[in-house]
Design a protein around this motif. Structure first.
Motif, PDB file in Angstrom:
ATOM      1  N   ARG A 294       7.778   2.682  -0.468  1.00 48.15           N
ATOM      2  CA  ARG A 294       8.417   2.699  -1.790  1.00 48.15           C
ATOM      3  C   ARG A 294       7.583   3.490  -2.790  1.00 48.15           C
ATOM      4  O   ARG A 294       8.113   4.245  -3.607  1.00 48.15           O
ATOM      5  N   LYS A 295       6.273   3.314  -2.736  1.00 45.05           N
ATOM      6  CA  LYS A 295       5.402   4.049  -3.662  1.00 45.05           C
ATOM      7  C   LYS A 295       5.498   5.553  -3.425  1.00 45.05           C
ATOM      8  O   LYS A 295       5.481   6.346  -4.381  1.00 45.05           O
ATOM      9  N   LYS A 296       5.632   5.947  -2.165  1.00 43.61           N
ATOM     10  CA  LYS A 296       5.756   7.360  -1.835  1.00 43.61           C
ATOM     11  C   LYS A 296       7.073   7.922  -2.357  1.00 43.61           C
ATOM     12  O   LYS A 296       7.105   9.033  -2.909  1.00 43.61           O
ATOM     13  N   ASN A 297       8.159   7.175  -2.164  1.00 44.08           N
ATOM     14  CA  ASN A 297       9.482   7.664  -2.541  1.00 44.08           C
ATOM     15  C   ASN A 297       9.807   7.441  -4.012  1.00 44.08           C
ATOM     16  O   ASN A 297      10.640   8.159  -4.576  1.00 44.08           O
ATOM     17  N   GLU A 298       9.167   6.424  -4.629  1.00 43.68           N
ATOM     18  CA  GLU A 298       9.451   6.094  -6.031  1.00 43.68           C
ATOM     19  C   GLU A 298       8.128   5.896  -6.776  1.00 43.68           C
ATOM     20  O   GLU A 298       7.761   4.784  -7.132  1.00 43.68           O
ATOM     21  N   PRO A 299       7.386   6.964  -6.988  1.00 44.60           N
ATOM     22  CA  PRO A 299       6.042   6.824  -7.570  1.00 44.60           C
ATOM     23  C   PRO A 299       6.018   6.191  -8.956  1.00 44.60           C
ATOM     24  O   PRO A 299       4.992   5.638  -9.360  1.00 44.60           O
ATOM     25  N   GLU A 300       7.138   6.246  -9.680  1.00 39.24           N
ATOM     26  CA  GLU A 300       7.168   5.679 -11.029  1.00 39.24           C
ATOM     27  C   GLU A 300       7.568   4.209 -11.038  1.00 39.24           C
ATOM     28  O   GLU A 300       7.478   3.550 -12.080  1.00 39.24           O
ATOM     29  N   THR A 301       7.999   3.684  -9.893  1.00 36.83           N
ATOM     30  CA  THR A 301       8.402   2.278  -9.841  1.00 36.83           C
ATOM     31  C   THR A 301       7.182   1.362  -9.916  1.00 36.83           C
ATOM     32  O   THR A 301       6.167   1.596  -9.256  1.00 36.83           O
ATOM     33  N   PHE A 302       7.285   0.327 -10.708  1.00 37.55           N
ATOM     34  CA  PHE A 302       6.218  -0.650 -10.920  1.00 37.55           C
ATOM     35  C   PHE A 302       6.391  -1.735  -9.856  1.00 37.55           C
ATOM     36  O   PHE A 302       7.376  -2.481  -9.867  1.00 37.55           O
ATOM     37  N   ILE A 303       5.448  -1.830  -8.920  1.00 38.32           N
ATOM     38  CA  ILE A 303       5.566  -2.747  -7.782  1.00 38.32           C
ATOM     39  C   ILE A 303       4.743  -4.003  -8.022  1.00 38.32           C
ATOM     40  O   ILE A 303       3.534  -3.935  -8.285  1.00 38.32           O
ATOM     41  N   ILE A 304       5.420  -5.160  -7.944  1.00 36.43           N
ATOM     42  CA  ILE A 304       4.764  -6.464  -8.092  1.00 36.43           C
ATOM     43  C   ILE A 304       4.954  -7.246  -6.800  1.00 36.43           C
ATOM     44  O   ILE A 304       6.041  -7.249  -6.220  1.00 36.43           O
ATOM     45  N   VAL A 305       3.913  -7.922  -6.361  1.00 36.33           N
ATOM     46  CA  VAL A 305       3.991  -8.767  -5.171  1.00 36.33           C
ATOM     47  C   VAL A 305       3.637 -10.197  -5.584  1.00 36.33           C
ATOM     48  O   VAL A 305       2.544 -10.442  -6.113  1.00 36.33           O
ATOM     49  N   PHE A 306       4.561 -11.122  -5.343  1.00 34.33           N
ATOM     50  CA  PHE A 306       4.378 -12.531  -5.707  1.00 34.33           C
ATOM     51  C   PHE A 306       4.319 -13.329  -4.410  1.00 34.33           C
ATOM     52  O   PHE A 306       5.281 -13.404  -3.667  1.00 34.33           O
ATOM     53  N   LEU A 307       3.155 -13.932  -4.137  1.00 37.00           N
ATOM     54  CA  LEU A 307       2.924 -14.587  -2.852  1.00 37.00           C
ATOM     55  C   LEU A 307       2.667 -16.089  -3.027  1.00 37.00           C
ATOM     56  O   LEU A 307       1.934 -16.503  -3.927  1.00 37.00           O
TER      57      LEU A 307
ATOM     58  N   HIS B  49      -7.110 -13.780   2.053  1.00 41.42           N
ATOM     59  CA  HIS B  49      -6.097 -13.492   1.047  1.00 41.42           C
ATOM     60  C   HIS B  49      -6.619 -12.492   0.020  1.00 41.42           C
ATOM     61  O   HIS B  49      -5.858 -11.646  -0.471  1.00 41.42           O
ATOM     62  N   ARG B  50      -7.885 -12.565  -0.295  1.00 43.28           N
ATOM     63  CA  ARG B  50      -8.472 -11.568  -1.200  1.00 43.28           C
ATOM     64  C   ARG B  50      -8.412 -10.175  -0.561  1.00 43.28           C
ATOM     65  O   ARG B  50      -8.074  -9.185  -1.218  1.00 43.28           O
ATOM     66  N   GLU B  51      -8.730 -10.122   0.714  1.00 36.18           N
ATOM     67  CA  GLU B  51      -8.689  -8.842   1.424  1.00 36.18           C
ATOM     68  C   GLU B  51      -7.268  -8.275   1.441  1.00 36.18           C
ATOM     69  O   GLU B  51      -7.054  -7.077   1.212  1.00 36.18           O
ATOM     70  N   PHE B  52      -6.284  -9.147   1.708  1.00 37.16           N
ATOM     71  CA  PHE B  52      -4.898  -8.688   1.765  1.00 37.16           C
ATOM     72  C   PHE B  52      -4.404  -8.259   0.381  1.00 37.16           C
ATOM     73  O   PHE B  52      -3.707  -7.243   0.245  1.00 37.16           O
TER      74      PHE B  52
ATOM     75  N   ASP C  64      -4.067  -1.157  -2.768  1.00 36.73           N
ATOM     76  CA  ASP C  64      -4.309   0.149  -2.144  1.00 36.73           C
ATOM     77  C   ASP C  64      -2.997   0.784  -1.679  1.00 36.73           C
ATOM     78  O   ASP C  64      -2.844   2.014  -1.703  1.00 36.73           O
ATOM     79  N   ALA C  65      -2.045  -0.048  -1.250  1.00 36.66           N
ATOM     80  CA  ALA C  65      -0.769   0.462  -0.742  1.00 36.66           C
ATOM     81  C   ALA C  65       0.160   0.931  -1.851  1.00 36.66           C
ATOM     82  O   ALA C  65       1.090   1.694  -1.593  1.00 36.66           O
ATOM     83  N   GLY C  66      -0.081   0.470  -3.090  1.00 35.22           N
ATOM     84  CA  GLY C  66       0.752   0.936  -4.190  1.00 35.22           C
ATOM     85  C   GLY C  66       1.211  -0.121  -5.170  1.00 35.22           C
ATOM     86  O   GLY C  66       1.844   0.205  -6.183  1.00 35.22           O
TER      87      GLY C  66
ATOM     88  N   SER D 126      11.408 -15.741   3.234  1.00 37.05           N
ATOM     89  CA  SER D 126      10.521 -14.625   3.565  1.00 37.05           C
ATOM     90  C   SER D 126       9.098 -15.128   3.746  1.00 37.05           C
ATOM     91  O   SER D 126       8.571 -15.843   2.901  1.00 37.05           O
ATOM     92  N   PHE D 127       8.486 -14.783   4.885  1.00 41.01           N
ATOM     93  CA  PHE D 127       7.102 -15.178   5.116  1.00 41.01           C
ATOM     94  C   PHE D 127       6.221 -13.929   5.179  1.00 41.01           C
ATOM     95  O   PHE D 127       6.696 -12.817   5.430  1.00 41.01           O
ATOM     96  N   ILE D 128       4.958 -14.127   4.916  1.00 36.87           N
ATOM     97  CA  ILE D 128       4.036 -12.994   4.813  1.00 36.87           C
ATOM     98  C   ILE D 128       3.820 -12.363   6.185  1.00 36.87           C
ATOM     99  O   ILE D 128       3.301 -13.008   7.105  1.00 36.87           O
ATOM    100  N   GLU D 129       4.235 -11.134   6.324  1.00 35.37           N
ATOM    101  CA  GLU D 129       3.952 -10.297   7.495  1.00 35.37           C
ATOM    102  C   GLU D 129       3.161  -9.104   6.964  1.00 35.37           C
ATOM    103  O   GLU D 129       3.739  -8.159   6.429  1.00 35.37           O
ATOM    104  N   GLU D 130       1.890  -9.152   7.104  1.00 34.87           N
ATOM    105  CA  GLU D 130       1.015  -8.224   6.393  1.00 34.87           C
ATOM    106  C   GLU D 130       1.353  -6.764   6.659  1.00 34.87           C
ATOM    107  O   GLU D 130       1.497  -5.978   5.725  1.00 34.87           O
ATOM    108  N   SER D 131       1.448  -6.376   7.928  1.00 32.57           N
ATOM    109  CA  SER D 131       1.668  -4.960   8.245  1.00 32.57           C
ATOM    110  C   SER D 131       3.013  -4.477   7.713  1.00 32.57           C
ATOM    111  O   SER D 131       3.118  -3.361   7.195  1.00 32.57           O
ATOM    112  N   LYS D 132       4.057  -5.310   7.831  1.00 31.99           N
ATOM    113  CA  LYS D 132       5.384  -4.908   7.345  1.00 31.99           C
ATOM    114  C   LYS D 132       5.407  -4.784   5.827  1.00 31.99           C
ATOM    115  O   LYS D 132       5.992  -3.849   5.283  1.00 31.99           O
ATOM    116  N   LEU D 133       4.780  -5.730   5.153  1.00 31.83           N
ATOM    117  CA  LEU D 133       4.776  -5.682   3.693  1.00 31.83           C
ATOM    118  C   LEU D 133       3.982  -4.481   3.185  1.00 31.83           C
ATOM    119  O   LEU D 133       4.411  -3.788   2.247  1.00 31.83           O
TER     120      LEU D 133
END
Length: 234
Positions: free
Chosen positions: A162-175, A189-192, A198-200, A148-155
Motif C-alpha cells: 500500500r505504501k508503494k502504491n499510495e505513498p500519500e496514504t496515512f497508514i495506522i495499525v491498531f493491534l 511486539h516491540r520488534e514487530f 519500516d514497512a510504511g 483478524s489475527f496478527i500474521e506478521e509477514s502478511k501484514l
C-alpha cells in the motif's frame, strides 16, 4: 483524529457516565474521527448471569459516539466472539449510521481488510488485528464470524504494498496484544511494531493490557504499545 484505547459500556447508565465526559471535553472530541477498540458487540440484553466473562456494548454507546464524534471501531479483539450471534445486527447498526469499522467480518478476507476513511483531506488506511493467543477461549471463526489475527509477514507485505502504491496514504495499525495489566510490551511486539513503521506505517498503537504502556518515536513513525482503557466500567 483521536486514538483511544478500550471502550465497553454495557448499560444505559454506564453510557450516561461517558456522556458527561464528552460534554465536559466537547472542544476536544466534537466532530473528530475517534479510533477505538470496541470491547464486544452490541447487545441491550444483560449477560451478567453467564459463568464466563462476556463483554458487550449497549446500543446507547453507539448512539452517543456517533453523535459526539465520527467513530471508527476496531473489532479485532477477544470479545468480538463472545456473542457471535449478535455480529450481523451489530454490523447492520454500524452501516445504518455510516460508522466505519474493521478487524472482523464474515470471511477471512473481509476481517483482514483495512478500513479506508478521510481525516480532512488526508486518506487513512487503518489495519486492525488481534494476537491469536488471546483467542484461545473461542474458535476463530465462530458461527461464521472471523476475527483478524496478527500474521506478521502478511501484514508487513500488505503495508509495504500500500505504501508503494499510495505513498500519500496515512497508514495506522491498531493491534490487540499483550496480557492484562502488563505494563511493559513484550520484546517481540516491540520488534514487530518497529518493522511495521519500516514497512510504511506512520502510527502503531496497541490495546488489551487495560493499562498504559510505553511509547516511542521510531524513525518517521510513532508507537504506543498500550493505550489503556478509555472507558471500561468496573
Amino acid at each position: 483524529m483521536i486514538l483511544v484505547g478500550d471502550i465497553a459500556s454495557p448499560t444505559l447508565e454506564t453510557t450516561s457516565c461517558l456522556e458527561k465526559v464528552f460534554k465536559s471535553y466537547s472542544a476536544i472530541f466534537s466532530g473528530k474521527n475517534l479510533i477505538c477498540n470496541l470491547e464486544g458487540l452490541i447487545s441491550d440484553e444483560s449477560f451478567l448471569h453467564k459463568n464466563k466473562p462476556v463483554l458487550y456494548n449497549h446500543s446507547s454507546l453507539i448512539d452517543l459516539l456517533s453523535r459526539e464524534t465520527k467513530p471508527v471501531f476496531c473489532l479485532a479483539n477477544n470479545h468480538t466472539l463472545d456473542l457471535p450471534d449478535n455480529f450481523r445486527a451489530t454490523i447492520n447498526f454500524f452501516n445504518n449510521k455510516g460508522i466505519n469499522y474493521c478487524g472482523a467480518g464474515f470471511s477471512y478476507e473481509e476481517a483482514r481488510n483495512p478500513v479506508i476513511f478521510y481525516d480532512g483531506s488526508v486518506k487513512i488506511a487503518l489495519y486492525n488485528a488481534c494476537w491469536d493467543f488471546l483467542l484461545y477461549n473461542h474458535r476463530n471463526p465462530t458461527k461464521g464470524v472471523y476475527v483478524s489475527f496478527i500474521e506478521e509477514s502478511k501484514l508487513l507485505y500488505d503495508i509495504e504494498l500500500r505504501k508503494k502504491n499510495e505513498p500519500e496514504t496515512f497508514i495506522i495499525v491498531f493491534l490487540h496484544w499483550g496480557l492484562d495489566l502488563e505494563v511493559l510490551p513484550f520484546p517481540l511486539h516491540r520488534e514487530f511494531a518497529r518493522a511495521l513503521i519500516d514497512a510504511g506505517a506512520i502510527i502503531v498503537v496497541g490495546s488489551h493490557s487495560h493499562c498504559i504502556q510505553g511509547g516511542e518515536k521510531y524513525k518517521n513513525g510513532y508507537i504506543i504499545y498500550g493505550l489503556g482503557n478509555f472507558f471500561v466500567p468496573n
